[in-house]
Design an enzyme around this catalytic site. Structure first.
Site, PDB file in Angstrom:
ATOM      1  N   LYS A 195      17.943 -34.438 -19.336  1.00  0.00           N
ATOM      2  CA  LYS A 195      17.562 -35.756 -19.874  1.00  0.00           C
ATOM      3  C   LYS A 195      18.458 -36.128 -21.046  1.00  0.00           C
ATOM      4  CE  LYS A 195      12.717 -35.186 -18.638  1.00  0.00           C
ATOM      5  NZ  LYS A 195      11.367 -34.962 -19.135  1.00  0.00           N
ATOM      6  N   HIS A 242      13.962 -22.484  13.665  1.00  0.00           N
ATOM      7  CA  HIS A 242      15.153 -22.861  14.422  1.00  0.00           C
ATOM      8  C   HIS A 242      16.309 -23.220  13.491  1.00  0.00           C
ATOM      9  CE1 HIS A 242      12.943 -23.050  18.332  1.00  0.00           C
ATOM     10  NE2 HIS A 242      11.957 -23.059  17.465  1.00  0.00           N
ATOM     11  N   GLU A 259       8.341 -24.174 -12.402  1.00  0.00           N
ATOM     12  CA  GLU A 259       8.372 -24.674 -13.775  1.00  0.00           C
ATOM     13  C   GLU A 259       7.584 -23.753 -14.703  1.00  0.00           C
ATOM     14  OE1 GLU A 259       8.962 -29.348 -14.243  1.00  0.00           O
ATOM     15  OE2 GLU A 259       6.902 -28.779 -14.629  1.00  0.00           O
TER      16      GLU A 259
HETATM   17  O1  PA5 Z   1       4.906 -30.601 -15.218  1.00  0.00           O
HETATM   18  C1  PA5 Z   1       5.356 -31.447 -15.957  1.00  0.00           C
HETATM   19  O2  PA5 Z   1       5.008 -31.518 -17.147  1.00  0.00           O
HETATM   20  C2  PA5 Z   1       6.373 -32.461 -15.476  1.00  0.00           C
HETATM   21  O3  PA5 Z   1       6.668 -32.308 -14.140  1.00  0.00           O
HETATM   22  C3  PA5 Z   1       5.841 -33.870 -15.695  1.00  0.00           C
HETATM   23  O4  PA5 Z   1       4.641 -34.030 -14.987  1.00  0.00           O
HETATM   24  C4  PA5 Z   1       6.848 -34.914 -15.251  1.00  0.00           C
HETATM   25  O5  PA5 Z   1       8.037 -34.754 -15.944  1.00  0.00           O
HETATM   26  C5  PA5 Z   1       6.307 -36.318 -15.486  1.00  0.00           C
HETATM   27  O6  PA5 Z   1       5.969 -36.490 -16.814  1.00  0.00           O
HETATM   28  P1  PA5 Z   1       5.095 -37.699 -17.302  1.00  0.00           P
HETATM   29  O7  PA5 Z   1       3.754 -37.602 -16.695  1.00  0.00           O
HETATM   30  O8  PA5 Z   1       5.048 -37.570 -18.786  1.00  0.00           O
HETATM   31  O9  PA5 Z   1       5.820 -38.954 -16.867  1.00  0.00           O
END
Ligand code: PA5
Length: 426
Positions: A414, A299, A278
């Site tokens: 989303k 394996h 990310e």
């Molecule tokens: O790294 C990030 O920002 C995301 O993975 C969020 O942690 C994830 O989408 C969850 O978001 P939130 O804590 O707002 O529910």
């Protein structure tokens, strides 16, 4: 504490040749002048974290521990992976902890959610819901179902003692709901993004309830913050790792496989995948983070790694001392022909498998291997390791002009999903 060995990395350029670049970016990181600098609270968090809130985590964990035959942790992405990685790494997969932890709010799977509900029906439950935005659909939907379950089982009053919300200090639906219902709340700091948040109440609350020594986690984090605050490439293994990745990508390797020889590190690999994936996968750039658990996956994936297309390098997380060990027993008859291992420790066998595999992959297969060593899988090592990877991620991303702290691409699915679900637009 943590070491990087590049002996098997087949690097065609020296790490030291990046010293000038690293000098410049080290300042950018510690003076917080780079892209995404609003989200760099993790840099000195080991010093600046709210001590009163930390004490409250310990207090609340102590209070709810005995009520929690099952701890439900409801969250996704950065609000889920770190806690799970920590608990599995530190306690192992079948520890003698009487408390069970179940992660939910990380899937829309109807089967998964239904089975969890059935599984906890007759058990004593404590629920920690975690969402920074307070609006993430997977988490909010599961929390609605769980709230109904908890209120039916315990009544609204008792839920105040059993539901803990970790969220933004002021904004969001979850914060409003928690205040209205009188749940205990913990704060996710504004300047620490999801995938860097395991060192905040996001990770610390579930860890503490599960009996993990979070003071040791913070000590490891702190010691890494001190030890790794140097641009000197001879002294900073996190920066060595950041640079080695860039050299390997320049050599044509676009996939990095994170390899551990301990099943209890599988979720750490998932956490690492989110952190790197990310942070770095933007603007058509980045290395694809992948993972494997050896020797299990030797394996299956082993064949591709050894002889398939040369797209990947491996980063092995080697553990010096396992959490537990056992000796191979003797068999008088040697009917299974395994007596050549009699008296040897299981961990020694594991280490020999690792050694032999590195040799096979590097020497015979031409696959570069970076080896990171940690002393053990305890709390201190976990805290240290978090800082190591946070810092390495910042450096390796800045080296290719990527903002390591945003994730614009995750919003697109989303939007489409909301359209299909008929979510009202404001
Ligand atoms: O790294 C990030 O920002 C995301 O993975 C969020 O942690 C994830 O989408 C969850 O978001 P939130 O804590 O707002 O529910």
């Amino acid at each position: 504490m943590m070491k990087l060995d590049t002996t098997h990395a087949l690097l065609k350029q020296s790490i030291e040749s990046y010293q000038d670049k690293v000098n410049q970016l080290h300042k950018v990181i510690f003076e917080r002048t780079g892209a995404g600098n609003d989200y760099m609270g993790w840099v000195d968090w080991a010093d600046t974290y709210d001590k009163a809130e930390f004490a409250r985590i310990l207090e609340v964990a102590n209070k709810v521990k005995d009520k929690a035959e099952v701890l439900l942790v409801c969250g996704i992405g950065g609000s889920y992976l770190g806690a799970r990685a920590a608990i599995e790494m530190i306690q192992g997969l079948y520890s003698d902890n009487k408390r069970e932890v179940i992660f939910i709010g990380n899937t829309f799977s109807s089967t998964y959610v239904s089975q969890v509900l059935k599984h906890i029906q007759d058990k004593s439950v404590v629920l920690n819901v975690i969402s920074k935005s307070g609006t993430t659909t997977e988490t909010a939907l599961a929390f609605r179902v769980l709230r109904e379950f908890m209120e039916k089982k315990y009544g609204k009053q008792e839920c105040k003692e059993r539901i803990i919300a970790t969220t933004d200090k002021a904004r969001g639906t979850l914060k409003a709901l928690a205040d209205k219902e009188g749940y205990e709340t913990f704060v996710i700091p504004d300047d620490i993004g999801g995938r860097y948040s395991v060192i905040t109440p996001v990770g610390l609350v579930p860890m503490a309830i599960m009996g993990i020594d979070i003071q040791q986690v913070m000590k490891g984090l702190h010691d890494a913050y001190v030890a790794l605050n140097t641009a000197d490439l001879n002294k900073n293994p996190a920066y060595q790792y950041a640079v080695a990745r860039r050299i390997l990508q320049n050599q044509g390797y676009d996939v990095e496989m994170f390899v551990a020889y301990e099943p209890q590190l599988a979720m750490l690999a998932e956490w690492w995948k989110q952190l790197l994936g990310e942070s770095e996968g933007k603007d058509g750039k980045g290395i694809l983070p992948d993972s494997a658990n050896f020797s299990t996956d030797l394996h299956s994936l082993g064949q591709f790694i050894q002889e398939g297309k040369k797209v990947l390098f491996e980063t092995i997380l080697e553990v010096e001392t396992p959490t537990e060990d056992l000796l191979v027993p003797n068999d008088e008859e040697n009917s299974d022909q395994m007596n050549y291992l009699t008296g040897k420790s299981y961990d020694w066998v594991n280490k020999m498998a690792c050694k032999g595999t590195i040799e096979a992959h590097e020497v015979t297969g031409g696959v570069p291997n970076l080896v990171i060593t940690i002393p053990d899988m305890k709390e201190y090592a976990f805290g240290y390791l978090c800082y190591f990877f946070f810092l390495a991620t910042a450096m390796t991303c800045y080296m290719i002009d990527i903002n390591p702290f945003n994730q614009p691409g995750v919003e697109i699915y989303k939007k489409n999903m909301f359209r299909l679900l008929g979510k009202p637009t404001k």
